[in-house]
Design an enzyme around this catalytic site. Structure first.
Site, PDB file in Angstrom:
ATOM      1  N   GLY A 156     -21.836 -53.737 -38.050  1.00 17.74           N
ATOM      2  CA  GLY A 156     -22.153 -54.716 -38.479  1.00 17.74           C
ATOM      3  C   GLY A 156     -23.444 -55.239 -38.557  1.00 17.74           C
ATOM      4  O   GLY A 156     -24.046 -54.652 -37.750  1.00 17.74           O
ATOM      5  N   ALA A 196     -20.123 -49.645 -35.190  1.00 18.91           N
ATOM      6  CA  ALA A 196     -22.269 -49.776 -34.567  1.00 18.91           C
ATOM      7  C   ALA A 196     -22.716 -49.799 -36.292  1.00 18.91           C
ATOM      8  O   ALA A 196     -23.654 -50.766 -36.098  1.00 18.91           O
ATOM      9  CB  ALA A 196     -22.596 -49.663 -34.202  1.00 18.91           C
ATOM     10  N   ARG A 235     -25.587 -63.030 -36.137  1.00 16.42           N
ATOM     11  CA  ARG A 235     -25.781 -64.422 -34.718  1.00 16.42           C
ATOM     12  C   ARG A 235     -27.333 -64.187 -34.092  1.00 16.42           C
ATOM     13  O   ARG A 235     -28.004 -65.172 -33.100  1.00 16.42           O
ATOM     14  CB  ARG A 235     -24.969 -64.931 -33.689  1.00 16.42           C
ATOM     15  CG  ARG A 235     -24.037 -65.308 -34.552  1.00 16.42           C
ATOM     16  CD  ARG A 235     -22.882 -65.478 -34.404  1.00 16.42           C
ATOM     17  NE  ARG A 235     -21.501 -64.953 -33.993  1.00 16.42           N
ATOM     18  CZ  ARG A 235     -20.919 -64.556 -32.925  1.00 16.42           C
ATOM     19  NH1 ARG A 235     -20.357 -65.583 -32.723  1.00 16.42           N
ATOM     20  NH2 ARG A 235     -19.969 -63.873 -33.764  1.00 16.42           N
ATOM     21  N   LYS A 275     -28.524 -54.782 -34.494  1.00 16.81           N
ATOM     22  CA  LYS A 275     -28.121 -55.427 -33.208  1.00 16.81           C
ATOM     23  C   LYS A 275     -27.493 -54.618 -31.326  1.00 16.81           C
ATOM     24  O   LYS A 275     -28.400 -55.021 -30.520  1.00 16.81           O
ATOM     25  CB  LYS A 275     -26.464 -56.509 -32.642  1.00 16.81           C
ATOM     26  CG  LYS A 275     -25.319 -56.713 -32.140  1.00 16.81           C
ATOM     27  CD  LYS A 275     -24.867 -57.927 -31.942  1.00 16.81           C
ATOM     28  CE  LYS A 275     -23.499 -56.805 -32.351  1.00 16.81           C
ATOM     29  NZ  LYS A 275     -22.144 -58.084 -32.546  1.00 16.81           N
ATOM     30  N   TYR A 326     -55.325 -44.213 -21.119  1.00 16.49           N
ATOM     31  CA  TYR A 326     -55.424 -44.337 -22.001  1.00 16.49           C
ATOM     32  C   TYR A 326     -56.324 -44.372 -22.620  1.00 16.49           C
ATOM     33  O   TYR A 326     -57.056 -45.101 -22.612  1.00 16.49           O
ATOM     34  CB  TYR A 326     -53.903 -45.677 -22.704  1.00 16.49           C
ATOM     35  CG  TYR A 326     -53.998 -45.539 -24.270  1.00 16.49           C
ATOM     36  CD1 TYR A 326     -52.874 -45.105 -24.338  1.00 16.49           C
ATOM     37  CD2 TYR A 326     -53.618 -46.368 -24.157  1.00 16.49           C
ATOM     38  CE1 TYR A 326     -52.483 -44.644 -25.390  1.00 16.49           C
ATOM     39  CE2 TYR A 326     -53.568 -47.366 -25.971  1.00 16.49           C
ATOM     40  CZ  TYR A 326     -52.865 -46.041 -26.211  1.00 16.49           C
ATOM     41  OH  TYR A 326     -52.212 -46.064 -27.324  1.00 16.49           O
ATOM     42  N   ASN A 366      -7.156 -58.941 -28.022  1.00 12.50           N
ATOM     43  CA  ASN A 366      -7.383 -57.576 -27.501  1.00 12.50           C
ATOM     44  C   ASN A 366      -9.075 -57.117 -27.170  1.00 12.50           C
ATOM     45  O   ASN A 366     -10.094 -58.174 -27.929  1.00 12.50           O
ATOM     46  CB  ASN A 366      -7.322 -56.722 -29.559  1.00 12.50           C
ATOM     47  CG  ASN A 366      -8.164 -56.025 -29.921  1.00 12.50           C
ATOM     48  OD1 ASN A 366      -8.589 -55.031 -29.094  1.00 12.50           O
ATOM     49  ND2 ASN A 366      -8.665 -55.296 -31.261  1.00 12.50           N
ATOM     50  N   GLY A 412     -14.406 -53.710 -43.024  1.00 15.31           N
ATOM     51  CA  GLY A 412     -13.949 -53.926 -41.993  1.00 15.31           C
ATOM     52  C   GLY A 412     -13.488 -52.827 -41.082  1.00 15.31           C
ATOM     53  O   GLY A 412     -13.675 -52.056 -40.863  1.00 15.31           O
ATOM     54  N   ARG A 470     -72.424 -47.308  -8.015  1.00 14.37           N
ATOM     55  CA  ARG A 470     -72.769 -48.758  -7.600  1.00 14.37           C
ATOM     56  C   ARG A 470     -74.570 -49.623  -8.315  1.00 14.37           C
ATOM     57  O   ARG A 470     -75.678 -48.121  -7.761  1.00 14.37           O
ATOM     58  CB  ARG A 470     -72.450 -49.062  -6.151  1.00 14.37           C
ATOM     59  CG  ARG A 470     -72.201 -50.118  -5.368  1.00 14.37           C
ATOM     60  CD  ARG A 470     -72.163 -49.968  -4.361  1.00 14.37           C
ATOM     61  NE  ARG A 470     -70.765 -49.983  -3.937  1.00 14.37           N
ATOM     62  CZ  ARG A 470     -70.439 -49.769  -3.197  1.00 14.37           C
ATOM     63  NH1 ARG A 470     -70.656 -49.743  -1.872  1.00 14.37           N
ATOM     64  NH2 ARG A 470     -69.347 -49.317  -2.802  1.00 14.37           N
TER      65      ARG A 470
HETATM   66  C1  UD1 Z   1     -12.059 -57.610 -33.065  1.00 12.88           C
HETATM   67  C2  UD1 Z   1     -10.939 -57.249 -33.286  1.00 12.88           C
HETATM   68  C3  UD1 Z   1     -10.165 -57.962 -32.758  1.00 12.88           C
HETATM   69  C4  UD1 Z   1     -10.528 -58.272 -31.086  1.00 12.88           C
HETATM   70  C5  UD1 Z   1     -12.221 -58.344 -31.480  1.00 12.88           C
HETATM   71  C6  UD1 Z   1     -12.782 -58.133 -29.935  1.00 12.88           C
HETATM   72  C7  UD1 Z   1     -10.193 -56.141 -35.586  1.00 12.88           C
HETATM   73  C8  UD1 Z   1     -10.013 -56.603 -37.328  1.00 12.88           C
HETATM   74  N1  UD1 Z   1     -10.318 -57.594 -34.206  1.00 12.88           N
HETATM   75  O1  UD1 Z   1     -13.113 -58.561 -33.555  1.00 12.88           O
HETATM   76  O2  UD1 Z   1      -8.908 -58.147 -32.247  1.00 12.88           O
HETATM   77  O3  UD1 Z   1     -10.135 -59.148 -30.034  1.00 12.88           O
HETATM   78  O4  UD1 Z   1     -12.959 -57.366 -32.074  1.00 12.88           O
HETATM   79  O5  UD1 Z   1     -14.201 -57.729 -29.859  1.00 12.88           O
HETATM   80  O6  UD1 Z   1     -10.301 -55.273 -35.115  1.00 12.88           O
HETATM   81  N2  UD1 Z   1     -17.387 -53.162 -37.799  1.00 12.88           N
HETATM   82  C9  UD1 Z   1     -18.142 -52.267 -38.463  1.00 12.88           C
HETATM   83  N3  UD1 Z   1     -17.703 -51.971 -39.455  1.00 12.88           N
HETATM   84  C10 UD1 Z   1     -17.138 -53.267 -40.023  1.00 12.88           C
HETATM   85  C11 UD1 Z   1     -16.692 -54.637 -39.221  1.00 12.88           C
HETATM   86  C12 UD1 Z   1     -17.177 -53.991 -38.144  1.00 12.88           C
HETATM   87  O7  UD1 Z   1     -18.416 -51.018 -38.371  1.00 12.88           O
HETATM   88  O8  UD1 Z   1     -17.343 -53.469 -41.406  1.00 12.88           O
HETATM   89  C13 UD1 Z   1     -17.705 -53.865 -36.179  1.00 12.88           C
HETATM   90  C14 UD1 Z   1     -18.652 -54.056 -35.490  1.00 12.88           C
HETATM   91  O9  UD1 Z   1     -20.028 -53.868 -36.003  1.00 12.88           O
HETATM   92  C15 UD1 Z   1     -18.523 -54.446 -34.284  1.00 12.88           C
HETATM   93  C16 UD1 Z   1     -16.818 -54.348 -34.164  1.00 12.88           C
HETATM   94  O10 UD1 Z   1     -16.763 -53.478 -35.594  1.00 12.88           O
HETATM   95  O11 UD1 Z   1     -19.477 -53.261 -33.466  1.00 12.88           O
HETATM   96  C17 UD1 Z   1     -15.613 -55.414 -34.015  1.00 12.88           C
HETATM   97  O12 UD1 Z   1     -16.161 -56.440 -35.591  1.00 12.88           O
HETATM   98  P1  UD1 Z   1     -16.416 -57.674 -35.486  1.00 12.88           P
HETATM   99  O13 UD1 Z   1     -16.778 -58.592 -36.957  1.00 12.88           O
HETATM  100  O14 UD1 Z   1     -17.076 -57.937 -34.563  1.00 12.88           O
HETATM  101  O15 UD1 Z   1     -14.565 -57.823 -34.701  1.00 12.88           O
HETATM  102  P2  UD1 Z   1     -14.390 -59.229 -34.427  1.00 12.88           P
HETATM  103  O16 UD1 Z   1     -13.334 -60.116 -35.666  1.00 12.88           O
HETATM  104  O17 UD1 Z   1     -14.778 -59.772 -33.579  1.00 12.88           O
END
Ligand code: UD1
Ligand code: MG
Length: 429
Positions: A13, A11, A17, A24, A359, A175, A83, A414
């Site tokens: 990221g 969580a 968007r 998020k 309240y 995936n 990542g 009243r």
């Molecule tokens: C990822 C998968 C993809 C899959 C998709 C499903 C990888 C490399 N790819 O892609 O195969 O089909 O999810 O939705 O795993 N997050 C972090 N730290 C980071 C990066 C991401 O906590 O450094 C978290 C994000 O907040 C999110 C989740 O990991 O909750 C997935 O990240 P996101 O960037 O959406 O991955 P995708 O590119 O969609």
């Protein structure tokens, strides 16, 4: 299914968007955070010992939410965010020596159910695999990682869209981002990840290849209902997920004997229990945790805000708001009223426009109102809480009640009625 599991929920990221100041995963559906849906789904399997939430963007707010709401969840900071593989690695030290299964999921998939997770865990344990990834078949697989299989149909790898060949891009099995790994066997994969890929990120998906190269079994579990893998990335997705969730709730309630007159305009939270033969009329919005008995009538245009318990044969009519209150059998709150922080007995009649004034804006305190069995309030009554209205007591229309009313009494405030005769003609002159 016997062994306990631990989970890692990603969580960190940014959720660009969403175009929001709020993280998020803290966006809400029915007043409950997206992340809460995921943690609850894991906990509701009854198998989760501990959950590690990987936080980054808006880390403080997410940590506050998690620590205030979940005893078996701990946050781990990922900074910078390199990542999904790097994200999951942040729980590596915590899990050292753990010999059970580790479930890895994303914090933005509120439609994933605990039933599916239980089935997924069960399949994994039955198969003897070291790693199981949850996949789904999508008509349009764009942007997802593709599931690559060998000539015998065995799982070989996951390739991200940006790294995929034109042939691989045609694969429709994707995936979903949910994995279960036997930690003792697969955890070393995290020490061997690299970022040699199109996005220069440490991919979690690379643990699949690592597992297979070690001679361990890796497999995919195909999701039965694709909806469950739905990740929220925008406000449009949030609205779409709300609709899926509410439709799921309404279908279940109807199958249990609840009448929903107009499913299109009725919103009921998953944490609301309703017994058979209760009727819900159009444009009713029910959020939070509530328990509603049988043969009640609710709406049209009613709002129930959570913490509400209704007995049987209770009537909540149009433009009525109820919050954190208990209401016993055969009581009516038929029109235009607000009942908050209150306890109402049975057979009470609440007149149109009755307000429990609970309240104090200056002290920010909230106060309770108790109305005993068989009491009634006239139209346009304001009850200034704290207040106790005794059994069989009556309140006259238009009253402001600022102290307790004893049983069997009539209370009214009243101003005397004044009538000015021939007023029309005097003014006209
Ligand atoms: C990822 C998968 C993809 C899959 C998709 C499903 C990888 C490399 N790819 O892609 O195969 O089909 O999810 O939705 O795993 N997050 C972090 N730290 C980071 C990066 C991401 O906590 O450094 C978290 C994000 O907040 C999110 C989740 O990991 O909750 C997935 O990240 P996101 O960037 O959406 O991955 P995708 O590119 O969609
Ligand atoms: Mg994504």
């Amino acid at each position: 299914m016997s062994k306990n599991i631990k989970s890692i929920i990603l969580a960190a990221g940014k959720g660009t968007r969403m175009k929001s100041d709020t993280s998020k995963v803290l966006h809400k559906i029915f007043n409950k955070e997206l992340l809460g849906y995921v943690i609850d789904a894991v906990n509701d399997t009854g198998l989760a010992e501990e959950n590690y939430i990987i936080v980054g963007h808006q880390a403080e707010a997410v940590e506050k939410y998690v620590s205030e709401n979940y005893k078996n969840a701990k946050c781990r900071l990922q900074s910078p965010q390199l990542g999904t593989g790097h994200a999951a690695y942040q729980a590596y030290e915590d899990l050292k020596g753990f010999t059970g299964g580790v479930l890895i999921l994303c914090g933005d998939t509120p439609l994933l159910t605990s039933e599916t997770l239980k089935d997924f865990i069960n399949e994994h344990e039955k198969s003897g695999a070291a790693l199981t990834v949850m996949s789904a078949i999508f008509e349009d697989p764009t942007n997802y990682g593709r599931i690559i299989r060998d000539e015998n149909g065995n799982l070989k790898a996951i390739i991200e869209e940006k790294d995929a060949s034109p042939a691989q891009k045609k694969i429709k099995e994707v995936n979903t981002g949910v994995y279960l790994i036997n930690w003792a066997e697969v955890s070393d994969a995290f020490l061997n990840l690299d970022s040699n890929n199109a996005q220069n990120e440490y991919y979690l998906t690379d643990i699949v290849k690592w597992t297979i190269n070690k001679g361990l079994k890796a497999q995919s579990y195909i999701l039965k209902n694709n909806e469950e893998s739905y990740g929220i990335n925008s406000k449009l997705h949030l609205a779409q997920a709300t609709k899926v969730l509410k439709d799921r709730v309404l279908e279940k309630l109807m199958s249990e004997g609840v009448t929903i007159v107009d499913p299109d305009t009725t919103y009921i939270s998953p944490e609301t229990e309703i017994e058979a033969d209760t009727e819900i009329y159009p444009c009713t919005y029910i959020e939070g945790k509530n328990k509603i008995g049988k043969h009640c009538k609710i709406g049209p245009f009613a709002r129930i805000r959570g913490g509400v318990e209704l007995g049987d044969f209770v009537k909540i009519g149009n433009f009525v708001e109820i919050k954190k209150s208990k209401i016993k059998d055969h009581t009516n709150v038929s029109h235009l009223s607000y009942i908050g922080d209150s306890s109402l007995g049975s057979n009470v009649n609440i007149g149109a426009g009755t307000i429990t004034a609970n309240y104090n804006h200056i002290t920010k305190e909230k106060f309770n109102t108790v109305i005993e069995n068989n009491a009634s309030t006239g139209s346009n009554t304001v009850i200034v809480a704290p207040a106790h209205i005794g059994e069989n007591a009556s309140i006259g229309a238009g009253s402001v009640i600022s102290k307790d009313v004893e049983q069997n009494a009539l209370a009214l405030t009243r101003a005397p009625l004044k009538i000015f005769k021939d007023w029309f003609n005097k003014i006209k002159k």
